[in-house]
Structures are given as C-alpha cells and as structure tokens.
Scaffold this active site. Structure first.
Site, PDB file in Angstrom:
ATOM      1  N   GLU A 112      43.401  14.126 -22.591  1.00  0.00           N
ATOM      2  CA  GLU A 112      44.014  15.483 -23.250  1.00  0.00           C
ATOM      3  C   GLU A 112      43.225  15.944 -24.404  1.00  0.00           C
ATOM      4  O   GLU A 112      42.430  15.256 -24.819  1.00  0.00           O
ATOM      5  CB  GLU A 112      45.118  13.795 -24.302  1.00  0.00           C
ATOM      6  CG  GLU A 112      46.159  13.495 -23.240  1.00  0.00           C
ATOM      7  CD  GLU A 112      47.155  12.606 -23.591  1.00  0.00           C
ATOM      8  OE1 GLU A 112      47.405  12.711 -24.602  1.00  0.00           O
ATOM      9  OE2 GLU A 112      47.715  11.728 -22.988  1.00  0.00           O
ATOM     10  N   GLU A 129      45.717   5.447 -22.452  1.00  0.00           N
ATOM     11  CA  GLU A 129      45.174   5.297 -24.688  1.00  0.00           C
ATOM     12  C   GLU A 129      45.642   3.835 -24.366  1.00  0.00           C
ATOM     13  O   GLU A 129      46.499   3.239 -25.417  1.00  0.00           O
ATOM     14  CB  GLU A 129      46.183   5.886 -25.472  1.00  0.00           C
ATOM     15  CG  GLU A 129      45.720   7.616 -25.609  1.00  0.00           C
ATOM     16  CD  GLU A 129      46.439   7.824 -26.430  1.00  0.00           C
ATOM     17  OE1 GLU A 129      47.414   7.754 -27.356  1.00  0.00           O
ATOM     18  OE2 GLU A 129      46.565   9.525 -26.575  1.00  0.00           O
TER      19      GLU A 129
END
Ligand code: AHR
Length: 520
Positions: free
Chosen positions: A324, A201
């Site tokens: 994810e 991220e």
C-alpha cells in the site's frame, strides 16, 4: 508549458519564449545524468507496478463491477472501459479484498449464485456490501486483464481452517469437495493464485496485535498455506507501518524462515495531519513540495527496512513488498468520508514517478508494490462517474513507465540543482533507467521544479545509438487535473526536445514534468 518544436535549438528557443511568457526566472539550469549501462543491476519485477483494489466506496462497485444487466457497456459485469484501460497499462498483479476490509471478510459470502449471496455491513468502511463481487468475480477479473492474483487473508477475525479452505476452493483440482463446489459454481479448472497475504496491518485494523504475538500467529497460518503442486504461492507477512523497523525486526527474527515476503505500508499526507490531510486540487507550492518530500521518503524507508531484513536474510531471499503506497488527501467535496474518493493532479503524477524510480533502485529487495488504489479510491488510476470514465495523471505515469516492467535496472548518477521552496529543498531532477529484452534502453527523467527547465546532459557508457524517442507529461499548473468534462488536460505528448549525438543525449526537460525516452 510545452516545447513542441522538433529540433534541439527549436526546443530551446520555444522554451525561452514560453518560459519568459510565464515569468520563469531562467532556463539555464544544467544537470548531468550518467546511466551505467555497463553495470547492469537486477531485473525490475513487473509486480512493482501492481495495484490494490479494496471493497470500499466505489472502488469495486461502480468502478469495476456494474453487473451483467447494467446499461454501462460491460464484459460479464466488468466495465469495458475500465478493463480496456487497465489492460493498456499491463497491470501485473492485483491485491484484494483489502486492506482493513480483509480482516472482517468471510470468503463464503462471495461465492455461488449472486442472488443468494448475503448482504453484509461493511464494518471497516461503512455502508453495506452486496457480495456481488466475490472470489469468482475477482479471480475472473484478474484473468480478464492478465494480472496475477494477490489475496489478503482474514487473520483478524478468521481462522487458519477458513484460510486453508479458501485456498483449496480456489486452487484444488481433483475430487475434493471444495473443488467440486467451485465447479458447481461455474468454474471448472483451478484459478492461479500467486500471493497470499497473512493479514493486513496487524498492528492496527487487522487486530491491534503486538509484533511478537503476530509473528507467532503468522507461523501458525503459514503452516497451513498449502500450495498446489507445481504452483508455488508467495506467503506475504503483514509488515510495518512507515518507519516502524522494530516490527520488521521482530517478525523477521521469529518467523523469517517461513516468510517469502514482508510488506510495508506508507502513505503521504501533504499536511502531515490526518484530520486535515489537504486538498487534492486546491493547494499551493508549499503542499506541492511537502507531497513530493513525502514521496521521496520511500527511499529511506526501504533502505531502513531492508537493512533490518539483511540481518536475518543477507541473501535477500525474502522480498519487501510495498503493498500500500500513495498520496492520501481529503475526500472530494460531496463524497462520503469513508469512500476515500479524491481527485488526482499533476502532483500525483510526479509523486508516482519518483516513487517508482525508488522502487527500481531497490529492485534487489522490492519485488512487488501495490498503489492504493486502482479505481475511485485514494491515488487512483481511474475515476468513474456512472457511465463516464477519466484516466488520471497517475494512470499516465504507469502507462509511460510500463516499458520498465521486466527490464534490467541500470544504475544512474545524477548531478542537478536543488529545487527549493522556503526552507525546504529536494533534488530537482530525478532519473531511472532500464534495458528491456530487445536491448532498448529506457530512461525516465522527472523535473520537480515548477519554475525552471533543465538542460540535461545524459551519457550512457556502453550504448552506441543515435535514435531517441520520447513522451512527456506536464500541464499548465501544478494542480491541473483531468475531469469528466476535460479528460485530456494532463496526458502524455510526444517529446521532441532530445537529441542523441556522439554518445551524448541532450534533453531540455520542462519544469514540473515527466519524460520517458527510448534510446536505440
Ligand atoms: O487503503 C486504505 C486503507 O489504508 C487500507 O484498508 C488499510 O490497510 C490502510 O490503512
């Protein structure tokens, strides 16, 4: 509700009785499913069934690792009950140590004698990390359960040198001082490292980078990922959040030639509000519907990111890995907010099933996915409480669906009534199919409608069989959960409500259920 009568008519009668007892409107809904066994698609990569295990809450400590001196039965410090449960669903790959945690992690904290390892603040999630579970413990754990390894590298606060030394420590043979250090720490032969994630991220907790900047940082790091000879590593670029296709576009355009895979993260928040995500157990039909709609969004997300990737990679060399995904609800009462501990209901099971169906349908591009997370965190497979363990409804979907790992995808066409709630509407019946190496065709059917059963007529051109076996997963209520005191409320049962005659499989698909059939 369960229809547990052997023959098809018996199933229908049982359904009518049970359904009318529950006040359901009718059971006459009809659905048609065609499985195109004569038009086989790509292989469903086993890694689509991957898991994510982050150093946070009780995901690792207490959930997987209890230490060798624990009174909880363990294998070299790993909970035996958890190891056995994970082996049973054939976990193909584990991603570790984060998540956000990864970009503040110093790999040197987690090697060597455990009593000498430093205790660090867990800057991402609060509390402290004892570092008792480090590289040695992760790699051994993956080996123990037979999973591939996926390490997420610290890019946010680390350096390319730290990354390349970590990789060398894990994978080098010969006389390099890092290989010698690993041996001195008790591991003689190199571990098998399969995937390296270059940051996590990076648009957020990984360093708040802009896509152009990250793309250059990626190029720099990727240059110094030295794969051991004869053991290629898959380099995974940190990808987009949900529908941010601009991120994928920029990173692919600047760094695409050095990328083997790019990630995508997407969580379903039933209320759509991160401050009040919604309860994992106390919800009505409105949040049942919104969570399922959220799961179905994955299809559109993958299609959009894959279309952007096609611009730079029309032959689909670069994989999209959804490393994810899952449902993110409010933590359980009493649990600390940063521990991300949530219960898991029949709703999670159906969400997981339809998401896996979507991954199958995109198997040409989606070659790994990692549900968040494995134990005690978010949409977990397993919950633990001291010495007790409970398998969640999501676990059981992974168990029922493991037959699809490595199977050849068979395209499906579905015609079914919509499931409606208020103004919201989704297709009621979902299906996926695959043929395994032994030639057995497996078909999964999901009915999202909590009120109506469906009579599904399934045709499979190219398959001449007559034997059908199956398992079903359902429960009395949409929010039924397994607890430590009642661990078997949501559990697969043998499914008898299907017949296979003259090329037609007829199935009475119960409301709010997942059914997986094996056809011979
Ligand atoms: O899975 C929990 C967190 O969600 C991860 O650490 C992060 O990558 C994501 O935002």
């Amino acid at each position: 509700m369960k229809a547990k009568v052997g023959a098809w008519r018996g199933c229908l009668v049982a359904l009518l009785v049970l359904v009318s007892g529950h006040g359901y409107a009718d059971v006459t809904q009809e659905a048609q499913v065609i499985v195109h066994a004569d038009r086989p698609g790509p292989v469903i990569h086993p890694e689509i069934y991957g898991q994510f295990a982050e150093q946070l809450g009780r995901g690792i400590y207490g959930g997987i690792w209890v230490g060798e001196n624990s009174s909880i039965p363990n294998i070299r410090g790993y909970r035996k009950d958890v190891v056995d449960a994970l082996k049973a669903i054939k976990v193909p790959v584990i991603r570790w140590p984060g998540g956000c945690f990864a970009d503040q992690y110093d790999w040197r904290d987690g090697i060597g004698p455990r009593d000498k390892r430093p205790v660090r603040m867990n800057a991402s999630w609060g509390g402290e990390d004892s570092n008792q579970f480090g590289t040695q413990e992760f790699m051994d754990f993956a080996e123990l359960i037979g999973a591939k390894t996926y390490i997420s590298i610290n890019v946010g606060t680390g350096t390319p040198r730290e990354m390349s030394q970590w990789i060398e420590y894990m994978t080098a043979d010969g006389r390099s001082s890092l290989a010698q250090e690993r041996r001195a720490n008790g591991r003689d032969k190199p571990w098998k490292l399969d995937y390296v994630g270059i940051g996590n991220e990076m648009w957020g907790c990984g360093g708040s980078m802009r896509s152009q900047f990250y793309a250059d940082v990626y190029r720099q790091y990727a240059t110094f990922v030295h794969a051991p000879r004869n053991a290629p590593l898959v380099r995974v670029a940190s990808g987009a959040n949900a529908d941010d296709v601009g991120w994928t576009d920029t990173v692919m355009s600047i760094a695409g030639s050095q990328i083997d895979a790019i990630s995508l993260h997407n969580y379903t928040i039933p209320t759509g509000n991160w401050l009040h995500k919604g309860s994992a157990t106390q919800f009505g039909e409105s949040e049942w519907m919104s969570a399922l709609q959220g799961a179905l969004r994955m299809d559109d997300l993958i299609a959009k990111h894959s279309a952007v990737m096609d611009k730079y990679d029309p032959k689909k060399r670069v994989a999209l890995v959804v490393d994810e995904w899952g449902n993110w609800m409010d933590q359980e009462p009493g649990a600390s907010e940063a521990a991300l501990y949530q219960q898991n209901s029949l709703r999670d099971a159906l969400s997981a099933a339809i998401t896996l169906d979507i991954f199958h349908a995109h198997a040409d591009r989606v070659r790994m996915a990692n549900i968040a997370q494995m134990v005690n965190v978010l949409q977990a497979m397993i919950l633990t409480d001291q010495s007790r363990m409970v398998l969640t409804p999501t676990y059981y979907v992974f168990d029922m669906y493991k037959v699809f790992q490595g199977a050849t995808y068979l395209p499906v066409d579905i015609q079914a009534p919509a499931y409606r709630y208020g103004t919201a509407s989704v297709p009621g019946v979902h299906a996926t199919a695959g043929r395994d190496a032994a030639g057995v065709v497996h078909v999964a059917l999901v009915n999202l409608d909590p009120h109506h059963a469906d009579t599904v007529r399934l045709t499979i051109p190219g398959v001449k069989g007559s034997a059908v076996h199956g398992r079903e997963l359902t429960a009395p209520a949409i929010n039924t959960i397994n607890t430590f005191d009642h661990p078997d409320r949501v559990k697969p049962e043998p499914f008898d409500c299907a017949t296979f005659k003259h090329g037609l499989v007829t199935v009475v698909l119960p409301p709010k259920s997942v059914v997986v059939l094996d056809l011979h």
